[in-house]
Design an enzyme around this catalytic site. Sequence first.
Site, short mmCIF file in Angstrom:
data_model
loop_
_atom_site.label_atom_id
_atom_site.label_comp_id
_atom_site.label_asym_id
_atom_site.label_seq_id
_atom_site.Cartn_x
_atom_site.Cartn_y
_atom_site.Cartn_z
N HIS A 219 30.12 -15.82 21.43
CA HIS A 219 29.68 -15.70 22.83
C HIS A 219 29.48 -14.23 23.22
O HIS A 219 29.91 -13.80 24.28
CB HIS A 219 30.68 -16.41 23.77
CG HIS A 219 30.62 -17.89 23.62
ND1 HIS A 219 31.62 -18.72 24.10
CD2 HIS A 219 29.71 -18.71 23.04
CE1 HIS A 219 31.30 -19.98 23.80
NE2 HIS A 219 30.15 -20.00 23.17
N ASP A 247 17.63 -24.59 25.68
CA ASP A 247 18.65 -23.83 24.95
C ASP A 247 18.12 -23.60 23.53
O ASP A 247 18.03 -24.53 22.75
CB ASP A 247 19.94 -24.68 24.93
CG ASP A 247 21.13 -23.94 24.34
OD1 ASP A 247 20.96 -22.79 23.89
OD2 ASP A 247 22.23 -24.52 24.34
N HIS A 323 25.11 -30.24 21.25
CA HIS A 323 25.67 -30.78 22.49
C HIS A 323 24.55 -31.40 23.29
O HIS A 323 23.37 -31.09 23.09
CB HIS A 323 26.36 -29.67 23.29
CG HIS A 323 25.50 -28.46 23.53
ND1 HIS A 323 24.55 -28.40 24.53
CD2 HIS A 323 25.42 -27.28 22.88
CE1 HIS A 323 23.94 -27.22 24.48
NE2 HIS A 323 24.43 -26.52 23.48
N GLU A 353 22.14 -26.99 16.35
CA GLU A 353 22.30 -25.54 16.23
C GLU A 353 23.36 -25.12 15.22
O GLU A 353 24.35 -24.48 15.57
CB GLU A 353 22.64 -24.95 17.60
CG GLU A 353 23.78 -25.65 18.34
CD GLU A 353 24.10 -24.95 19.66
OE1 GLU A 353 24.23 -23.72 19.66
OE2 GLU A 353 24.22 -25.64 20.69
N ARG A 374 22.01 -18.27 13.41
CA ARG A 374 22.05 -19.59 14.06
C ARG A 374 20.61 -19.96 14.39
O ARG A 374 19.80 -19.08 14.75
CB ARG A 374 22.91 -19.58 15.32
CG ARG A 374 22.96 -20.94 16.02
CD ARG A 374 24.09 -21.06 17.06
NE ARG A 374 23.96 -20.17 18.20
CZ ARG A 374 24.69 -19.09 18.42
NH1 ARG A 374 25.64 -18.75 17.57
NH2 ARG A 374 24.50 -18.34 19.50
MN LIG Z 1 23.44 -24.57 22.64
#
Ligand SMILES: [Mn+2]
Length: 408
Positions: A219, A247, A323, A353, A374
Amino acid sequence: MIHQKRRSSLLNQLGDGALVIISTNPIQKRSGDTDYPFRPNSDFYYLTGFNEPDSVAVFSHDCYTIFLRPNDKKKEIWEGRRLGIEEAPAKLNADKSYSIADLELELLKLIDNGGNIFFDSKSCPIDNKIVDVLWRNEVYSVASYIHEMRLIKDEHEIELMQKAANISVNAHELAMQNTKSGLFEYEVQSIFDGYFTKNNSKHAYSPIIAGGQNACILHYIENNKPLNEGDLLLIDAGCEFEYYASDITRTFPISGTFSSPQKEVYQIVLDAQMAAINSIRPGVKVNEPHVIASNIIRDGLIDLGILETDGELSEFYMHRTGHSIGIDVHDVGTYKKDDYEKTFVSGMVITVEPGIYINNDDKINPIYRNIGVRIEDDVLVTNDGNKVLTESLVKEIKDIELIMNNQI
Ligand SMILES: [Mn+2]
């Protein structure tokens, strides 16, 4: 109309005489007399389409009442326009509208019909008032019903999510074309800030613009370091358009050309991501993409000599493969532990992801150290498989190199 349909569908699940009470988010103070930009509560917005603060919706099969801020000439000069009580019924398809100042008085009358009351308190000032009014009554939770509905996107939502995806795809493409060594991470972020704003959208979450080893901080949002020629740049950024999120993550070489070790690691993540996406169709367990991606990453890391045969994959891949995404970027349902046994249903949208994060560790072959990769796309489950909403953004090694060298 879409919101009315959602309210009816919710009420149909709650039984005869059900009364639902739901409020929007409170305004959050930033500092002094400055507030954070207001964003409506996702459940409230889903059921009402209304985006003003200080509002409460109360609805049953018989009546939909909305409480909101009344028009106020002076306040509107300072704080902005308000829909107002007179306009509200026509605009929001409501039967009645009252000032939010009359909430307690009118709510007492509305709960008097004896049906089951559904309400979840967010412990904000408005909800505390509602709790005070309801203290004599038995109250049932409605959140899980709303969240089950939100899990399956209707056509209107899919259209908005596709628009959000398109804006983010274009911004990522611009970033690839304009990245070069010597820039700071925030300069690359400004490409997203500008493009999102220009297209009437906002960041759906704090963007991650992580050069070199910063990509190994999951993060990382400081975005304040310079970009170095030989490093990779990991960008996780997506816009929110009309309250719907996208996203996307892409990882690419700052120089425009992958080194051999970077290619090797990148290709494992790409293979894992593509295989995980290919597994998504109705009836497949929601955990399946994670299992598939994890296996490919494990095998790939063992082949490169980075992971021991009996080693811990979580040292290099420590998060889930996806997610749910919708009004919230980490949307309700499907990625929580209890949901792993659930299966995909047409209309769900999830991210895929996978990643590999190799820290600066003495045990690792130096050529692979500080590589973080990623790759993330947004995937809609369809009747016969899936559709990748973000598929037009390149991710194959050769395509990334072409676009970065302005050849496509
Ligand atoms: Mn994501």
